[in-house]
Motif scaffolding. Structure first.
Motif, PDB file in Angstrom:
ATOM      1  N   GLY A 245      58.857  20.878  47.782  1.00 40.66           N
ATOM      2  CA  GLY A 245      60.232  20.655  47.350  1.00 40.66           C
ATOM      3  C   GLY A 245      61.176  20.286  48.472  1.00 40.66           C
ATOM      4  O   GLY A 245      62.392  20.210  48.264  1.00 40.66           O
ATOM      5  N   ARG A 246      60.644  20.091  49.713  1.00 39.16           N
ATOM      6  CA  ARG A 246      61.413  19.693  50.904  1.00 39.16           C
ATOM      7  C   ARG A 246      62.514  20.706  51.227  1.00 39.16           C
ATOM      8  O   ARG A 246      63.593  20.335  51.691  1.00 39.16           O
ATOM      9  N   GLU A 247      62.235  21.969  50.954  1.00 42.36           N
ATOM     10  CA  GLU A 247      63.149  23.059  51.278  1.00 42.36           C
ATOM     11  C   GLU A 247      62.648  23.705  52.572  1.00 42.36           C
ATOM     12  O   GLU A 247      61.846  24.648  52.576  1.00 42.36           O
ATOM     13  N   LEU A 248      63.122  23.171  53.716  1.00 45.09           N
ATOM     14  CA  LEU A 248      62.545  23.525  55.013  1.00 45.09           C
ATOM     15  C   LEU A 248      62.884  24.947  55.437  1.00 45.09           C
ATOM     16  O   LEU A 248      62.058  25.630  56.065  1.00 45.09           O
ATOM     17  N   HIS A 249      64.092  25.415  55.141  1.00 48.07           N
ATOM     18  CA  HIS A 249      64.482  26.763  55.539  1.00 48.07           C
ATOM     19  C   HIS A 249      63.572  27.801  54.881  1.00 48.07           C
ATOM     20  O   HIS A 249      63.048  28.715  55.544  1.00 48.07           O
ATOM     21  N   THR A 250      63.333  27.649  53.564  1.00 43.40           N
ATOM     22  CA  THR A 250      62.451  28.571  52.850  1.00 43.40           C
ATOM     23  C   THR A 250      61.021  28.453  53.358  1.00 43.40           C
ATOM     24  O   THR A 250      60.318  29.461  53.520  1.00 43.40           O
ATOM     25  N   ALA A 251      60.574  27.221  53.621  1.00 44.86           N
ATOM     26  CA  ALA A 251      59.218  27.019  54.135  1.00 44.86           C
ATOM     27  C   ALA A 251      59.038  27.706  55.483  1.00 44.86           C
ATOM     28  O   ALA A 251      57.993  28.326  55.750  1.00 44.86           O
ATOM     29  N   GLU A 252      60.052  27.629  56.326  1.00 45.64           N
ATOM     30  CA  GLU A 252      59.975  28.270  57.649  1.00 45.64           C
ATOM     31  C   GLU A 252      59.835  29.785  57.520  1.00 45.64           C
ATOM     32  O   GLU A 252      58.994  30.408  58.181  1.00 45.64           O
ATOM     33  N   ILE A 253      60.613  30.391  56.636  1.00 39.74           N
ATOM     34  CA  ILE A 253      60.549  31.847  56.448  1.00 39.74           C
ATOM     35  C   ILE A 253      59.186  32.258  55.887  1.00 39.74           C
ATOM     36  O   ILE A 253      58.572  33.229  56.347  1.00 39.74           O
ATOM     37  N   ALA A 254      58.690  31.487  54.888  1.00 37.73           N
ATOM     38  CA  ALA A 254      57.415  31.829  54.261  1.00 37.73           C
ATOM     39  C   ALA A 254      56.255  31.664  55.231  1.00 37.73           C
ATOM     40  O   ALA A 254      55.347  32.504  55.280  1.00 37.73           O
ATOM     41  N   LEU A 255      56.262  30.601  56.018  1.00 38.44           N
ATOM     42  CA  LEU A 255      55.189  30.395  56.989  1.00 38.44           C
ATOM     43  C   LEU A 255      55.213  31.457  58.082  1.00 38.44           C
ATOM     44  O   LEU A 255      54.161  31.915  58.555  1.00 38.44           O
ATOM     45  N   ALA A 256      56.393  31.860  58.467  1.00 39.75           N
ATOM     46  CA  ALA A 256      56.500  32.923  59.471  1.00 39.75           C
ATOM     47  C   ALA A 256      55.951  34.242  58.926  1.00 39.75           C
ATOM     48  O   ALA A 256      55.333  35.025  59.659  1.00 39.75           O
ATOM     49  N   ALA A 257      56.140  34.486  57.627  1.00 38.98           N
ATOM     50  CA  ALA A 257      55.669  35.738  57.017  1.00 38.98           C
ATOM     51  C   ALA A 257      54.150  35.824  56.991  1.00 38.98           C
ATOM     52  O   ALA A 257      53.585  36.929  56.952  1.00 38.98           O
ATOM     53  N   ILE A 258      53.449  34.674  57.011  1.00 37.63           N
ATOM     54  CA  ILE A 258      51.980  34.696  57.002  1.00 37.63           C
ATOM     55  C   ILE A 258      51.426  34.290  58.367  1.00 37.63           C
ATOM     56  O   ILE A 258      50.255  33.903  58.490  1.00 37.63           O
ATOM     57  N   ASP A 259      52.298  34.357  59.412  1.00 37.29           N
ATOM     58  CA  ASP A 259      51.881  34.169  60.812  1.00 37.29           C
ATOM     59  C   ASP A 259      51.319  32.781  61.096  1.00 37.29           C
ATOM     60  O   ASP A 259      50.400  32.618  61.909  1.00 37.29           O
ATOM     61  N   GLU A 260      51.867  31.773  60.456  1.00 37.13           N
ATOM     62  CA  GLU A 260      51.475  30.393  60.750  1.00 37.13           C
ATOM     63  C   GLU A 260      52.453  29.831  61.780  1.00 37.13           C
ATOM     64  O   GLU A 260      53.351  29.045  61.473  1.00 37.13           O
ATOM     65  N   VAL A 261      52.259  30.239  63.036  1.00 39.86           N
ATOM     66  CA  VAL A 261      53.230  29.933  64.089  1.00 39.86           C
ATOM     67  C   VAL A 261      53.316  28.437  64.346  1.00 39.86           C
ATOM     68  O   VAL A 261      54.416  27.876  64.499  1.00 39.86           O
ATOM     69  N   ASP A 262      52.177  27.762  64.420  1.00 43.07           N
ATOM     70  CA  ASP A 262      52.190  26.331  64.715  1.00 43.07           C
ATOM     71  C   ASP A 262      52.924  25.546  63.627  1.00 43.07           C
ATOM     72  O   ASP A 262      53.660  24.595  63.928  1.00 43.07           O
ATOM     73  N   LYS A 263      52.750  25.976  62.394  1.00 40.66           N
ATOM     74  CA  LYS A 263      53.426  25.283  61.291  1.00 40.66           C
ATOM     75  C   LYS A 263      54.936  25.553  61.320  1.00 40.66           C
ATOM     76  O   LYS A 263      55.735  24.677  60.984  1.00 40.66           O
ATOM     77  N   VAL A 264      55.320  26.762  61.732  1.00 45.26           N
ATOM     78  CA  VAL A 264      56.746  27.076  61.865  1.00 45.26           C
ATOM     79  C   VAL A 264      57.381  26.177  62.917  1.00 45.26           C
ATOM     80  O   VAL A 264      58.492  25.645  62.726  1.00 45.26           O
ATOM     81  N   GLN A 265      56.690  25.975  64.022  1.00 41.61           N
ATOM     82  CA  GLN A 265      57.217  25.105  65.079  1.00 41.61           C
ATOM     83  C   GLN A 265      57.370  23.675  64.578  1.00 41.61           C
ATOM     84  O   GLN A 265      58.352  22.990  64.903  1.00 41.61           O
ATOM     85  N   PHE A 266      56.404  23.212  63.795  1.00 44.06           N
ATOM     86  CA  PHE A 266      56.498  21.855  63.283  1.00 44.06           C
ATOM     87  C   PHE A 266      57.654  21.725  62.293  1.00 44.06           C
ATOM     88  O   PHE A 266      58.353  20.701  62.272  1.00 44.06           O
ATOM     89  N   ILE A 267      57.858  22.738  61.473  1.00 51.74           N
ATOM     90  CA  ILE A 267      58.993  22.716  60.542  1.00 51.74           C
ATOM     91  C   ILE A 267      60.308  22.657  61.319  1.00 51.74           C
ATOM     92  O   ILE A 267      61.246  21.926  60.944  1.00 51.74           O
ATOM     93  N   ASN A 268      60.410  23.417  62.411  1.00 50.29           N
ATOM     94  CA  ASN A 268      61.620  23.362  63.251  1.00 50.29           C
ATOM     95  C   ASN A 268      61.804  21.982  63.855  1.00 50.29           C
ATOM     96  O   ASN A 268      62.936  21.491  63.987  1.00 50.29           O
ATOM     97  N   HIS A 269      60.684  21.355  64.233  1.00 53.36           N
ATOM     98  CA  HIS A 269      60.763  19.980  64.743  1.00 53.36           C
ATOM     99  C   HIS A 269      61.310  19.046  63.668  1.00 53.36           C
ATOM    100  O   HIS A 269      62.167  18.188  63.943  1.00 53.36           O
ATOM    101  N   ILE A 270      60.843  19.211  62.439  1.00 49.05           N
ATOM    102  CA  ILE A 270      61.317  18.358  61.344  1.00 49.05           C
ATOM    103  C   ILE A 270      62.805  18.572  61.105  1.00 49.05           C
ATOM    104  O   ILE A 270      63.561  17.616  60.875  1.00 49.05           O
ATOM    105  N   LYS A 271      63.240  19.823  61.179  1.00 49.01           N
ATOM    106  CA  LYS A 271      64.660  20.119  60.944  1.00 49.01           C
ATOM    107  C   LYS A 271      65.557  19.471  61.992  1.00 49.01           C
ATOM    108  O   LYS A 271      66.737  19.214  61.738  1.00 49.01           O
ATOM    109  N   SER A 272      65.000  19.200  63.175  1.00 46.87           N
ATOM    110  CA  SER A 272      65.814  18.600  64.244  1.00 46.87           C
ATOM    111  C   SER A 272      66.003  17.099  64.079  1.00 46.87           C
ATOM    112  O   SER A 272      66.830  16.503  64.779  1.00 46.87           O
ATOM    113  N   ILE A 273      65.271  16.476  63.187  1.00 44.75           N
ATOM    114  CA  ILE A 273      65.386  15.031  62.970  1.00 44.75           C
ATOM    115  C   ILE A 273      66.681  14.753  62.214  1.00 44.75           C
ATOM    116  O   ILE A 273      66.944  15.360  61.172  1.00 44.75           O
ATOM    117  N   PRO A 274      67.496  13.831  62.683  1.00 43.00           N
ATOM    118  CA  PRO A 274      68.825  13.648  62.081  1.00 43.00           C
ATOM    119  C   PRO A 274      68.820  12.976  60.710  1.00 43.00           C
ATOM    120  O   PRO A 274      69.655  13.281  59.867  1.00 43.00           O
TER     121      PRO A 274
END
Length: 759
Positions: free
Chosen positions: A615-644
């Protein structure tokens, strides 16, 4: 479910009745040792003789149940070694010398174009419709007591001595044979819909086999010899006849009812084309009629039962109310689901809304309906004349589905599935293909889905958008695959699957496999992040269901499984994913996060992560991935959020979902050429990156510079001729390249609508 038995007080035949057969107009023909062929109506009343006297004793009848008017001639097998082709009016059209000794069994193929005969001389022959000999298939040392066609009509199944023999009509395949009973095998039947074989013999047992000869069910010994077995055309049940005994059995073998008519041995059983009734040839000269009554359906809090007086009783267990409905014509089919109850009689279709039972929609039918299936907004009726007819719940026909090679008589719930926007059909003539059609126009919506093996079952998801519509298939190896309907991409989910089913209100998929109940709470995860597939799957032991179980329903969090012995086992899955679906569809992402934090379940967090990414809801995806310890995916989501730019973020999400071509297309449509080039560089697709740079006349030096750095890091020399050519023409200056890259990023941030990602 049971038979309502009808029998005349006095026998019309004066001697043993050897065979019965239904005509296309639902009239019954019977023959016996009194050398007469009689006609009966549907109610079990005699309608006069068809043939007053046949010169020999009759042993079998064969009538092709095809389109009305196409089966005007039927075949009668005789003890003098001949068979006769007789018109519907009783005139003998042709007498054919077929065997030395009695002709014991005859059967038309499914198209009605060929007739197989088996005799006491051990020979099996195939004849044309006009009675011309086509070929002698096999000669055995003992009599052949029964012959039936395979579903695709390219082989014959024979019963001789205590063996069942599968003989191909084509040159090459070897004859297959297995010992089926301890005594002589008297009757066999092979159903084309479920591809199962049933047999009965002198050892007083009946057995169910698959088409490889593997035994699936064996009954306990009966009191007397099993003299007849016959599949219902719908493949859901079969009938077994013995001395003063008639059984109705489920396709897995368990007995639904047992009756004791005063008939002597039941020598032959014939089903009506709509699978609602049987006729039996009695050894004492009687003809027994049986109609299926007490059929029951359940959906959530609604129970429905059809009684022996053709009356339907509806019970609402929540409100504790009961309604009854009388029907003028015989009820053929019923279906209950998605808030609607459908009743199909021989002449009309009734559509009831469970919220208002008093005003059904009623419309007339042109022909008898053989199958019904429902979805949330539509339902489909199948008859052998018109095709697959799609209706809405107001009774208005939307379309008719047809295609070359469609075998309407082979359609059932395993080969026809309906969703709110698509109908899919398993092509029985090419069993590796699934064809999908638009409900409104009736046109094919894409190329057929093709698998590398024969497909045995398929089903469409019932929820979600049309773009996300999915189909699951179970192949010959019992492997479960899933694919989107519009873009075919088969993904394997599981092996050793007995049965599978989609949820009726969410996108969940459940299956019984290797005595476990497996539930994929968010199957779309295979197209979002395959790494999360196992994390989004629930697994429960299902030892109680045993082998050959069938899923009956999957509604909400409740699962019903029917065991091989007929018992229904109630099971449940987690109720929280269904709540997650509801909140996600409404866009209430904060509510989904609170739910997951309350439940504290890794599976739920994984489902939320996949839903949020889709659903392209990055904030929720970041929280959910962090809850299951998917650190690399959290970093990639943060990278995506930085794209203007939004297009840039969408492209990176497509790349995250392993769809690089789609990501590139998004960027090129948004004229973000540098990002498209850099995307291919990151994926080491050097030739594609260079093609884009040359095509758009920009960043050729950037591609060459990154290529050069890559080769230096790996201590390799350039060998690609194109890169060597452009390296001579273009100079590489990292300062210039970095300046151009910064300029591209600045331009992207200044695009209309470009803004940082907002929660």
């Amino acid at each position: 479910m049971r038979f309502k038995i009808t029998q005349q007080n006095t026998n019309e035949h004066n001697d043993i009745v050897t065979a019965v057969a239904w005509t296309a107009s639902n009239e019954l023909l019977s023959c016996g040792d009194d050398n007469r062929i009689l006609r009966w109506n549907m109610k079990g009343e005699p309608a006069g003789p068809v043939v007053e006297h046949v010169d020999s004793y009759c042993t079998d009848l064969a009538w092709y149940n095809g389109a009305k008017g196409t089966a005007s001639v039927f075949a009668v097998a005789c003890t003098d070694g001949t068979f006769r082709l007789i018109s519907g009016t009783g005139r003998v059209e042709k007498t054919v010398e077929a065997h030395k000794g009695a002709v014991v069994s005859m059967r038309w193929n499914h198209e009605g174009s060929a007739l197989a005969s088996a005799g006491e001389d051990g020979q099996v022959k195939v004849w044309s419709r006009s009675g011309m000999l086509r070929s002698s298939i096999v000669t055995l040392p003992r009599a052949v007591y029964c012959v039936v066609w395979s579903p695709d009509a390219d082989a014959l199944l024979l019963a001789s001595e205590n063996n069942i023999i599968l003989k191909s009509l084509q040159a090459g395949p070897k004859q297959m044979q297995w010992k089926a009973h301890e005594g002589t095998v008297l009757k066999i039947d092979w159903n084309p819909l479920n591809n199962l074989i049933v047999s009965g013999g002198e050892d007083c047992k009946y057995k169910v086999w698959d088409h490889y000869g593997r035994q699936l069910f064996c009954s306990s010994p009966m009191d007397h010899v099993i003299t007849s077995v016959s599949w219902a055309p719908n493949g859901q049940y079969f009938a077994v006849g013995s001395y003063n005994m008639l059984r109705l059995c489920d396709k897995t073998g368990w007995t639904s009812c047992r009756d004791k008519p005063s008939s002597g041995s039941l020598m032959n059983i014939a089903w009506t084309a709509d699978s609602t009734g049987v006729a039996c040839a009695g050894g004492n000269g009687s003809v027994i009629f049986g109609h299926i009554v007490d059929r029951e359906l359940s959906w959530r809090h609604i129970n429905v039962r059809l009684d022996e007086k053709n009356k339907v009783h509806v019970q609402d267990v929540l409100s504790e109310t009961m309604d009854s409905f009388d029907f003028r014509d015989r009820v053929i089919e019923m279906s209950l689901g998605f808030g609607f109850f459908l009743v199909v009689t021989s002449a009309q279709c009734y559509v009831y809304n469970i919220q208002n039972w008093n005003t059904p929609h009623i419309f007339d039918l042109k022909d008898s309906v053989s199958f019904i299936t429902q979805s949330e907004r539509h339902f489909a009726l199948v008859d052998l004349q018109t095709g697959v007819m799609i209706y809405n719940y107001e009774g208005r026909q939307l379309s008719t589905i047809k295609f070359p090679g469609l075998r309407l008589e082979f359609l059932n719930k395993s080969s026809l599935s309906l969703s709110p926007d698509v109908v899919s059909i398993l092509d029985r003539t090419q069993p590796k293909l699934v064809r999908s059609f638009d409900l409104v126009s009736g046109r094919a919506i894409s190329e057929p889905l093709e698998h590398n093996m024969e497909i045995q079952e398929m089903a469409l998801s019932q929820c979600g958008s049309a773009a996300d519509r999915k189909v699951c298939i179970v192949d010959k190896n019992r492997d479960l695959y899933i694919s989107t309907v519009h873009k075919h991409n088969l993904m394997k989910l599981c092996s050793m699957v007995d049965t599978c089913m989609w949820n009726d209100s969410t996108d969940m998929l459940t299956a019984v496999a290797d005595r476990k109940l497996l539930t994929w709470y968010y199957p779309n995860v295979v197209y979002v992040d395959r790494d999360l597939l196992e994390a989004t799957k629930g697994c429960k032991d299902a030892l109680a269901v045993g082998k050959l179980s069938q899923l009956v329903s999957f509604s909400g969090s409740q699962v019903s499984v029917r065991r091989a012995d007929g018992a229904v086992i109630a099971m449940s899955v987690s109720p929280y994913p269904a709540m997650l679906y509801q909140d996600a569809e409404k866009g209430a992402w904060e509510k989904t996060i609170r739910l997951c934090r309350f439940v504290q379940d890794r599976t739920l967090w994984a489902c939320l992560a996949a839903m949020a990414i889709h659903g392209r809801e990055l904030h929720t995806a970041e929280i959910a991935l962090a809850a299951i310890d998917e650190v690399d995916k959290v970093q990639f989501i943060n990278h995506i959020k930085s794209i203007p730019s939004e297009q840039g973020r969408n492209a990176e999400l497509s790349l995250f979902c392993r769809r690089p071509d789609e990501a590139e297309q998004i960027l090129l449509q948004a004229k973000l050429v540098y990002r498209a080039i850099k995307l291919n560089i990151r994926l080491y697709r050097w030739d594609r990156a260079l093609d884009l740079a040359v095509l758009h006349k920009t960043h050729v030096d950037t591609v060459l510079a990154y290529r050069q750095r890559y080769l230096q890091q790996h201590n390799r020399q350039e060998s690609n001729k194109r890169f060597l050519q452009y390296a001579q023409e273009v100079s590489i200056n990292w300062e210039t390249i970095k300046s151009k890259i910064e300029n591209e990023k600045r331009k992207e941030s200044e695009l209309p609508g470009a803004r940082p990602y907002e929660q």
